[in-house]
Design a protein around this motif. Structure first.
Motif, PDB file in Angstrom:
ATOM      1  N   TYR A   1       4.008  12.212  13.179  1.00 54.26           N
ATOM      2  CA  TYR A   1       3.769  11.424  12.016  1.00 54.26           C
ATOM      3  C   TYR A   1       2.781  10.303  12.683  1.00 54.26           C
ATOM      4  CZ  TYR A   1       4.069   7.652   8.799  1.00 54.26           C
ATOM      5  OH  TYR A   1       3.793   6.617   7.720  1.00 54.26           O
ATOM      6  N   SER A   2       1.780  10.031  11.660  1.00 54.84           N
ATOM      7  CA  SER A   2       1.053   8.751  11.862  1.00 54.84           C
ATOM      8  C   SER A   2       0.981   8.058  10.615  1.00 54.84           C
ATOM      9  CB  SER A   2      -0.140   8.891  12.557  1.00 54.84           C
ATOM     10  OG  SER A   2      -1.158   9.482  11.656  1.00 54.84           O
ATOM     11  N   ASN A   3       0.370   7.153  10.496  1.00 55.48           N
ATOM     12  CA  ASN A   3       0.166   6.383   8.993  1.00 55.48           C
ATOM     13  C   ASN A   3      -1.215   6.850   8.493  1.00 55.48           C
ATOM     14  OD1 ASN A   3      -1.821   4.536  10.169  1.00 55.48           O
ATOM     15  ND2 ASN A   3      -0.220   2.894  10.506  1.00 55.48           N
TER      16      ASN A   3
ATOM     17  N   ASP B   1       1.411   3.509  13.790  1.00 53.24           N
ATOM     18  CA  ASP B   1       2.877   4.008  13.539  1.00 53.24           C
ATOM     19  C   ASP B   1       3.116   5.336  13.974  1.00 53.24           C
ATOM     20  OD1 ASP B   1       3.215   1.380  12.523  1.00 53.24           O
ATOM     21  OD2 ASP B   1       2.538   2.184  10.585  1.00 53.24           O
TER      22      ASP B   1
ATOM     23  N   THR C   1      -2.207  10.450   3.414  1.00 49.96           N
ATOM     24  CA  THR C   1      -2.624   9.394   2.979  1.00 49.96           C
ATOM     25  C   THR C   1      -4.320   9.606   2.836  1.00 49.96           C
ATOM     26  OG1 THR C   1      -3.434   8.018   4.769  1.00 49.96           O
ATOM     27  CG2 THR C   1      -1.238   7.621   3.984  1.00 49.96           C
TER      28      THR C   1
END
Length: 372
Positions: free
Chosen positions: A179-181, A174, A185
């Protein structure tokens, strides 16, 4: 974390060295941060995998660190976690196909240099960015009109939930602006990344106006020898204090501290109206705004900071944390700053821009043990 030391869980891992002395101030480009319970220096991918698996199984909090260029860490001890320091740094290049693979601990600018030495183009606009290769897909690192998403094909990940290691296509991450997923996280650890580069030795199409002008480009999207573009990019970054130099406090930073805000078009119009009322029509017309898809507009965080009244070097001589004297988007440690000093400066700038223009800037670094 339990009172017992994590050392017995880790002391028989091949390729892992246990270090009880290093602080996060030693490992980050901000040069702030307390000593963790333990630092595990992982020289191989297998050592990273085994270390993370064992710590997760034991319920021990951990922080994965590569180049430390995008971290702001609390400096109050004890810092109740184990640092997993990724030091595997191999780089392999297939000159005929343009495929380059870099282990997560490879110094990013050395990866760029290696690609150019092999006659490959595509990474030149990302020259001079501090940190390690493993962080680049997590942040979708970008600069001067290029970003990792342009060239990333896949990443080798350790899934912390399943403990499995596999190659994952870039399309599954993504990737979007900064940004990435994977970001925020901690669901997986990047072990290696693969990039598809250009075999003709030419740069990616020049999209960034300042860079194109410096290169004398005469048409949009023009391509130049990648090595030539790299030298200009490095020169531009040095002029903004964005190339890490150990003795230069203007570079003791996390690079661009705030991301460029992406807002609905009507909000961008409102900001422009506020600029017109407070600073005049000429300034309003010069306000940078770029299409960002689906009725969204990307604004320039640096431009907003400047127009909100924050000068280079703010708040002035003697302050332990100041805006860079070369670029207001960088918050810097002048040598003796605490984490609290940097946080206070970040809050001051964020709130000042919000008061002036109604736009809330978001920080780019990862915050550990502290918050804005």
């Amino acid at each position: 974390m339990a009172d017992s030391s994590p050392t017995p869980v880790l002391n028989d891992i091949d390729g892992a060295v246990l270090d009880e002395q290093t602080t996060l101030a030693d490992l980050t480009t901000f040069h702030v941060g307390a000593r963790p319970r333990l630092t595990v220096r992982c020289r191989t991918q297998d050592a990273v995998v085994e270390t993370v698996r064992r710590l997760d199984a034991a319920g021990v909090p951990l922080l994965v660190v590569g180049g430390g260029s995008n971290l702001l860490v609390a400096d109050e001890e004890p810092l109740d976690l184990v640092v997993v320091l990724i030091e595997c740094a191999g780089v392999s290049v297939e000159e005929d196909t343009g495929l380059l693979r870099a282990e997560a601990g490879a110094v990013w600018d050395e990866v760029v240099s290696t690609s150019l030495a092999a006659g490959l183009g595509g990474l030149e606009c990302l020259s001079g960015i501090p940190g390690s290769a493993g962080a680049t897909p997590v942040q979708n690192v970008g600069a001067y009109g290029a970003e990792i998403a342009d060239v990333l094909t896949r990443v080798r990940l350790l899934d912390r939930e399943t403990g499995e290691v596999s190659w994952v296509p870039a399309s599954a991450l993504d990737l979007s602006y900064r940004y990435s997923n994977l970001k925020f996280t901690a669901r997986a650890v990047v072990l290696e990344a693969e990039f598809q580069l250009r075999t003709d030795g030419l740069s990616a199409p020049l999209r960034f106006g300042e860079l194109a002008r410096r290169l004398g480009a005469s048409s949009a999207g023009e391509r130049r020898p990648a090595a030539e573009v790299r030298e200009v990019v490095l020169d531009l970054r040095r002029g903004k204090g964005m190339v890490l130099i150990p003795g230069d406090h203007d570079t003791w930073s996390a690079g661009s501290f705030f991301t460029n805000p992406i807002v609905p078009a009507q909000i961008a119009d409102s900001v422009q109206d506020k600029v017109r009322r407070s600073l005049g029509a000429e300034e309003a017309e010069s306000m940078p705004r770029f299409p960002a898809g689906e009725g969204k507009v990307k604004l320039s965080a640096a431009w907003l900071i400047d127009r909100a009244g924050f000068d280079r070097g703010y708040p002035g001589e003697g302050a332990p944390a100041r805006l860079s004297t070369r670029h207001t988007l960088a918050l810097t440690n002048r040598g003796e700053a605490s984490t609290g000093d940097i946080v206070a400066l970040a809050r001051d700038v964020r709130d000042g821009v919000n008061r002036a223009f109604g736009v809330r800037l978001e920080p780019e670094p990862i915050w550990v043990g502290c918050s804005l």
